[in-house]
Motif scaffolding. Sequence first.
Motif, PDB file in Angstrom:
ATOM      1  N   LEU A  82       1.905 -11.631  -9.096  1.00  0.00           N
ATOM      2  CA  LEU A  82       2.328 -10.247  -9.344  1.00  0.00           C
ATOM      3  C   LEU A  82       2.456  -9.470  -8.040  1.00  0.00           C
ATOM      4  N   GLU A  83       1.633  -9.850  -7.016  1.00  0.00           N
ATOM      5  CA  GLU A  83       1.583  -9.060  -5.783  1.00  0.00           C
ATOM      6  C   GLU A  83       2.364  -9.700  -4.631  1.00  0.00           C
ATOM      7  N   ARG A  84       3.410 -10.459  -4.941  1.00  0.00           N
ATOM      8  CA  ARG A  84       4.173 -11.124  -3.876  1.00  0.00           C
ATOM      9  C   ARG A  84       4.848 -10.139  -2.932  1.00  0.00           C
ATOM     10  N   HIS A  85       5.058  -8.877  -3.391  1.00  0.00           N
ATOM     11  CA  HIS A  85       5.699  -7.891  -2.512  1.00  0.00           C
ATOM     12  C   HIS A  85       4.803  -7.451  -1.359  1.00  0.00           C
ATOM     13  N   ILE A  86       3.517  -7.718  -1.438  1.00  0.00           N
ATOM     14  CA  ILE A  86       2.660  -7.536  -0.256  1.00  0.00           C
ATOM     15  C   ILE A  86       3.239  -8.361   0.888  1.00  0.00           C
ATOM     16  N   HIS A  87       3.579  -9.600   0.588  1.00  0.00           N
ATOM     17  CA  HIS A  87       4.061 -10.529   1.608  1.00  0.00           C
ATOM     18  C   HIS A  87       5.449 -10.117   2.109  1.00  0.00           C
ATOM     19  N   HIS A 146       0.216   6.573  -3.863  1.00  0.00           N
ATOM     20  CA  HIS A 146       1.576   6.056  -4.070  1.00  0.00           C
ATOM     21  C   HIS A 146       1.860   5.717  -5.527  1.00  0.00           C
ATOM     22  N   ALA A 147       0.835   5.344  -6.280  1.00  0.00           N
ATOM     23  CA  ALA A 147       1.031   4.893  -7.659  1.00  0.00           C
ATOM     24  C   ALA A 147       0.407   5.843  -8.667  1.00  0.00           C
ATOM     25  N   GLY A 148      -0.188   6.942  -8.173  1.00  0.00           N
ATOM     26  CA  GLY A 148      -0.809   7.892  -9.087  1.00  0.00           C
ATOM     27  C   GLY A 148      -2.204   7.459  -9.506  1.00  0.00           C
ATOM     28  N   PRO A 149      -2.843   8.251 -10.405  1.00  0.00           N
ATOM     29  CA  PRO A 149      -4.262   8.054 -10.722  1.00  0.00           C
ATOM     30  C   PRO A 149      -4.529   7.031 -11.815  1.00  0.00           C
ATOM     31  N   ALA A 150      -3.500   6.391 -12.356  1.00  0.00           N
ATOM     32  CA  ALA A 150      -3.728   5.536 -13.536  1.00  0.00           C
ATOM     33  C   ALA A 150      -3.147   4.137 -13.359  1.00  0.00           C
ATOM     34  N   SER A 151      -2.965   3.682 -12.111  1.00  0.00           N
ATOM     35  CA  SER A 151      -2.382   2.345 -11.901  1.00  0.00           C
ATOM     36  C   SER A 151      -3.421   1.254 -12.136  1.00  0.00           C
ATOM     37  N   ASP A 152      -2.966   0.003 -12.179  1.00  0.00           N
ATOM     38  CA  ASP A 152      -3.886  -1.127 -12.277  1.00  0.00           C
ATOM     39  C   ASP A 152      -4.310  -1.630 -10.891  1.00  0.00           C
ATOM     40  N   LEU A 153      -4.013  -0.855  -9.868  1.00  0.00           N
ATOM     41  CA  LEU A 153      -4.369  -1.112  -8.460  1.00  0.00           C
ATOM     42  C   LEU A 153      -3.582  -2.263  -7.827  1.00  0.00           C
ATOM     43  N   LEU A 154      -2.709  -2.901  -8.583  1.00  0.00           N
ATOM     44  CA  LEU A 154      -1.958  -4.012  -8.016  1.00  0.00           C
ATOM     45  C   LEU A 154      -0.723  -3.509  -7.268  1.00  0.00           C
ATOM     46  N   VAL A 155      -0.425  -4.198  -6.163  1.00  0.00           N
ATOM     47  CA  VAL A 155       0.781  -3.913  -5.388  1.00  0.00           C
ATOM     48  C   VAL A 155       1.894  -4.717  -6.043  1.00  0.00           C
ATOM     49  N   ARG A 156       2.463  -4.155  -7.112  1.00  0.00           N
ATOM     50  CA  ARG A 156       3.301  -4.966  -7.983  1.00  0.00           C
ATOM     51  C   ARG A 156       4.795  -4.676  -7.855  1.00  0.00           C
ATOM     52  N   ASN A 157       5.216  -3.937  -6.813  1.00  0.00           N
ATOM     53  CA  ASN A 157       6.648  -3.740  -6.608  1.00  0.00           C
ATOM     54  C   ASN A 157       6.946  -3.501  -5.122  1.00  0.00           C
ATOM     55  N   ARG A 158       8.226  -3.426  -4.799  1.00  0.00           N
ATOM     56  CA  ARG A 158       8.633  -3.308  -3.402  1.00  0.00           C
ATOM     57  C   ARG A 158       8.137  -2.014  -2.776  1.00  0.00           C
ATOM     58  N   ALA A 159       8.193  -0.911  -3.530  1.00  0.00           N
ATOM     59  CA  ALA A 159       7.787   0.380  -2.968  1.00  0.00           C
ATOM     60  C   ALA A 159       6.308   0.368  -2.579  1.00  0.00           C
ATOM     61  N   LEU A 160       5.466  -0.217  -3.426  1.00  0.00           N
ATOM     62  CA  LEU A 160       4.036  -0.279  -3.107  1.00  0.00           C
ATOM     63  C   LEU A 160       3.779  -1.242  -1.949  1.00  0.00           C
ATOM     64  N   GLY A 161       4.535  -2.340  -1.912  1.00  0.00           N
ATOM     65  CA  GLY A 161       4.418  -3.260  -0.782  1.00  0.00           C
ATOM     66  C   GLY A 161       4.789  -2.576   0.520  1.00  0.00           C
ATOM     67  N   ALA A 162       5.848  -1.774   0.485  1.00  0.00           N
ATOM     68  CA  ALA A 162       6.273  -1.059   1.693  1.00  0.00           C
ATOM     69  C   ALA A 162       5.233  -0.035   2.119  1.00  0.00           C
ATOM     70  N   ALA A 163       4.609   0.633   1.139  1.00  0.00           N
ATOM     71  CA  ALA A 163       3.563   1.617   1.465  1.00  0.00           C
ATOM     72  C   ALA A 163       2.352   0.915   2.095  1.00  0.00           C
ATOM     73  N   LEU A 164       2.011  -0.246   1.578  1.00  0.00           N
ATOM     74  CA  LEU A 164       0.894  -1.014   2.160  1.00  0.00           C
ATOM     75  C   LEU A 164       1.243  -1.450   3.586  1.00  0.00           C
ATOM     76  N   ALA A 165       2.444  -1.946   3.788  1.00  0.00           N
ATOM     77  CA  ALA A 165       2.876  -2.377   5.123  1.00  0.00           C
ATOM     78  C   ALA A 165       2.837  -1.211   6.102  1.00  0.00           C
ATOM     79  N   GLN A 166       3.199  -0.024   5.624  1.00  0.00           N
ATOM     80  CA  GLN A 166       3.166   1.154   6.489  1.00  0.00           C
ATOM     81  C   GLN A 166       1.729   1.505   6.874  1.00  0.00           C
ATOM     82  N   ARG A 167       0.810   1.363   5.925  1.00  0.00           N
ATOM     83  CA  ARG A 167      -0.604   1.653   6.210  1.00  0.00           C
ATOM     84  C   ARG A 167      -1.177   0.616   7.187  1.00  0.00           C
ATOM     85  N   LEU A 168      -0.764  -0.626   7.045  1.00  0.00           N
ATOM     86  CA  LEU A 168      -1.169  -1.672   7.994  1.00  0.00           C
ATOM     87  C   LEU A 168      -0.696  -1.313   9.402  1.00  0.00           C
ATOM     88  N   GLY A 169       0.487  -0.742   9.489  1.00  0.00           N
ATOM     89  CA  GLY A 169       1.031  -0.344  10.793  1.00  0.00           C
ATOM     90  C   GLY A 169       1.158  -1.540  11.712  1.00  0.00           C
TER      91      GLY A 169
END
Length: 250
Positions: A82-87, A146-169
Amino acid sequence: MTTTAASASAALIEDLVDANRILATQNIFDAFGHVSARHDGDPQRFVLSRNLAPGRVAAADLLDFAVESGEPMAADPPPLYLERHIHSEIYKARPEVMAVVHHHSPAVLPFAIARGARLQPVCHMAGFLGGAGQGESPPLFEIRDHAGPASDLLVRNRALGAALAQRLGAGRIVLMRGHGATVVAESLRVAVYRAIYAELNARLILQALPLGPLQALSAEEADATRLTNEAQVARPWALWREQSRRATPA
Ligand code: MN
């Protein structure tokens, strides 16, 4: 090697199978977590297993994915992580990154839970947690931003993956609140090394804290120890590979 749907070199396929087994036998992965490598013949692809516990991954389970979309190259793919967009989004944002490990390792997690906790480098084997590109300690990704207060915490799409990559810097590891961490490196073996020693360093902090104030490595010590240790990655790799092959015969 057995046949595989992934088209990377036989050497990379072998290392990626070993990386999965090593991170499982070293207790960085349990049934969850995943490790990928950028394709060594096409930088716009990466190689990742189908949806499977990492300790069970074999060459036949590896698939090619497109960096652009995070989707598999093959038509009619099996179930995927489900979290392949992290990669995919990290490979997109960081052209020099050759491997990504996403995990929920048990001693690192408290640092993604306790407010203000800092996974500083306190041991010479984990200098990569600080110094150039990383700062004094790894950043924390807050998925609620990025996903609001009710997500399942998974990085499950491209937008969340991009937000994580940005935080990684420009860093080597990013903590994910209430979830785990993602580690990157310029080689697969170093990414595995960093995942294992981030866990050890986290354990050391937890063990040292009751004894007195922590003394972290300076930024200069972090850089120097990182360069020394990561040049020797062949030594632990050979040991971990032997242990993992003994524990999980193909
Ligand atoms: Mn996860």
